[in-house]
Scaffold this motif. Structure first.
Motif, short mmCIF file in Angstrom:
data_model
loop_
_atom_site.label_atom_id
_atom_site.label_comp_id
_atom_site.label_asym_id
_atom_site.label_seq_id
_atom_site.Cartn_x
_atom_site.Cartn_y
_atom_site.Cartn_z
N GLN A 1 124.43 18.83 102.52
CA GLN A 1 123.87 20.03 101.91
C GLN A 1 123.39 19.72 100.50
O GLN A 1 124.03 18.94 99.78
CB GLN A 1 124.90 21.14 101.85
N VAL A 2 122.30 20.34 100.12
CA VAL A 2 121.82 20.23 98.75
C VAL A 2 122.93 20.71 97.82
O VAL A 2 123.62 21.69 98.12
CB VAL A 2 120.53 21.05 98.57
N GLY A 3 123.13 20.00 96.72
CA GLY A 3 124.17 20.35 95.76
C GLY A 3 125.41 19.49 95.88
O GLY A 3 126.26 19.49 94.99
N MET A 4 125.52 18.74 96.97
CA MET A 4 126.68 17.85 97.14
C MET A 4 126.59 16.70 96.15
O MET A 4 125.51 16.30 95.73
CB MET A 4 126.72 17.29 98.57
N SER A 5 127.75 16.16 95.78
CA SER A 5 127.77 14.98 94.92
C SER A 5 127.50 13.73 95.76
O SER A 5 127.61 13.77 96.99
CB SER A 5 129.13 14.85 94.23
N LYS A 6 127.21 12.62 95.09
CA LYS A 6 127.02 11.36 95.81
C LYS A 6 128.27 10.98 96.58
O LYS A 6 128.19 10.54 97.72
CB LYS A 6 126.63 10.23 94.84
N ALA A 7 129.43 11.18 95.96
CA ALA A 7 130.69 10.84 96.62
C ALA A 7 130.88 11.67 97.90
O ALA A 7 131.32 11.14 98.92
CB ALA A 7 131.86 11.06 95.67
N GLN A 8 130.53 12.95 97.85
CA GLN A 8 130.65 13.79 99.04
C GLN A 8 129.70 13.34 100.14
O GLN A 8 130.07 13.31 101.32
CB GLN A 8 130.37 15.26 98.68
N ASN B 1 121.59 13.38 88.35
CA ASN B 1 122.91 13.57 87.73
C ASN B 1 124.00 13.75 88.77
O ASN B 1 124.80 14.69 88.71
CB ASN B 1 122.88 14.75 86.76
N ASP B 2 124.00 12.87 89.76
CA ASP B 2 125.05 12.81 90.77
C ASP B 2 125.02 13.99 91.75
O ASP B 2 125.93 14.18 92.52
CB ASP B 2 126.43 12.72 90.09
N GLU B 3 123.97 14.79 91.75
CA GLU B 3 123.89 15.95 92.63
C GLU B 3 122.69 15.81 93.57
O GLU B 3 121.57 15.53 93.13
CB GLU B 3 123.73 17.22 91.80
N LEU B 4 122.92 16.02 94.86
CA LEU B 4 121.85 15.93 95.85
C LEU B 4 120.85 17.06 95.62
O LEU B 4 121.21 18.23 95.64
CB LEU B 4 122.43 16.01 97.27
N GLN B 5 119.59 16.69 95.40
CA GLN B 5 118.54 17.66 95.14
C GLN B 5 117.73 17.98 96.39
O GLN B 5 117.34 19.11 96.61
CB GLN B 5 117.58 17.13 94.06
N GLU B 6 117.44 16.95 97.17
CA GLU B 6 116.70 17.13 98.42
C GLU B 6 116.86 15.87 99.26
O GLU B 6 117.26 14.83 98.76
CB GLU B 6 115.22 17.43 98.17
N TRP B 7 116.54 15.99 100.53
CA TRP B 7 116.56 14.84 101.42
C TRP B 7 115.59 15.09 102.56
O TRP B 7 115.24 16.23 102.85
CB TRP B 7 117.97 14.55 101.93
N GLY B 8 115.14 14.00 103.14
CA GLY B 8 114.21 14.08 104.26
C GLY B 8 113.75 12.70 104.65
O GLY B 8 114.24 11.69 104.13
N THR B 9 112.79 12.65 105.56
CA THR B 9 112.30 11.35 106.02
C THR B 9 111.52 10.67 104.89
O THR B 9 110.93 11.32 104.04
CB THR B 9 111.42 11.49 107.26
N LYS B 10 111.55 9.37 104.94
CA LYS B 10 110.89 8.55 103.92
C LYS B 10 109.40 8.84 103.90
O LYS B 10 108.76 9.02 104.92
CB LYS B 10 111.12 7.07 104.25
N ARG B 11 108.88 8.88 102.70
CA ARG B 11 107.44 9.01 102.50
C ARG B 11 106.94 7.77 101.77
O ARG B 11 107.73 7.03 101.22
CB ARG B 11 107.15 10.25 101.64
N ASN B 12 105.65 7.59 101.77
CA ASN B 12 105.11 6.51 100.94
C ASN B 12 105.51 6.82 99.50
O ASN B 12 105.40 7.95 99.04
CB ASN B 12 103.60 6.43 101.07
N TYR B 13 105.94 5.82 98.79
CA TYR B 13 106.54 6.02 97.49
C TYR B 13 106.19 4.88 96.57
O TYR B 13 106.12 3.74 96.99
CB TYR B 13 108.06 6.11 97.66
#
Length: 124
Positions: free
Chosen positions: A38-45, A96-108
């Motif tokens: 879920q968005v808002g989780m820490s990296k550790a979570q 800052n250690d908080e998940l902002q978004e996630w999804g499939t890889k895009r060209n970057y």
């Protein structure tokens, strides 16, 4: 008689080993379960739920925080009709250690760090 007994033990051992390999590979083919994220989780979570990332794609320090992008690979084919298509990659964006978004890889490209930074810092 002894020869027959060893034969049975050998077959049983082979079947057991084959079964263990088969089940362990099935588990590997499932990949990470992103329904646990879920968005808002820490990296550790996130790591607790998905395991260690396959790669840390990017990391950049700014005055007010750190942007990091983790990559997780799944055995799910991009195009199910084309077995040579490769596996799907998911990128998880942390600020800052908080998940902002996630999804499939895009060209970057690295010059996009600043775009993500500006986008995420507004939320903090």
């Amino acid at each position: 008689m002894i020869h027959k007994n060893y034969n049975t033990i050998f077959r049983t051992t082979l079947v057991t080993i084959f079964t263990l390999i088969l089940f362990s590979n099935c588990k590997m083919l499932q990949g990470p379960d992103f329904t646990k994220v879920q968005v808002g989780m820490s990296k550790a979570q996130v790591i607790q739920k998905l395991g260690k990332p396959d790669a840390i794609v990017a990391a950049k320090k700014y005055q007010d925080g750190i942007l990091e992008i983790y990559e997780y690979n799944t055995p799910q084919l991009e195009n199910p009709t084309d077995s040579a298509a490769g596996f799907r990659q998911y990128w998880l964006h942390f600020f800052n250690d908080e998940l902002q978004e996630w999804g499939t890889k895009r060209n970057y490209s690295p010059r996009e760090y600043d775009h993500y930074y500006e986008k995420y810092r507004r939320h903090h």
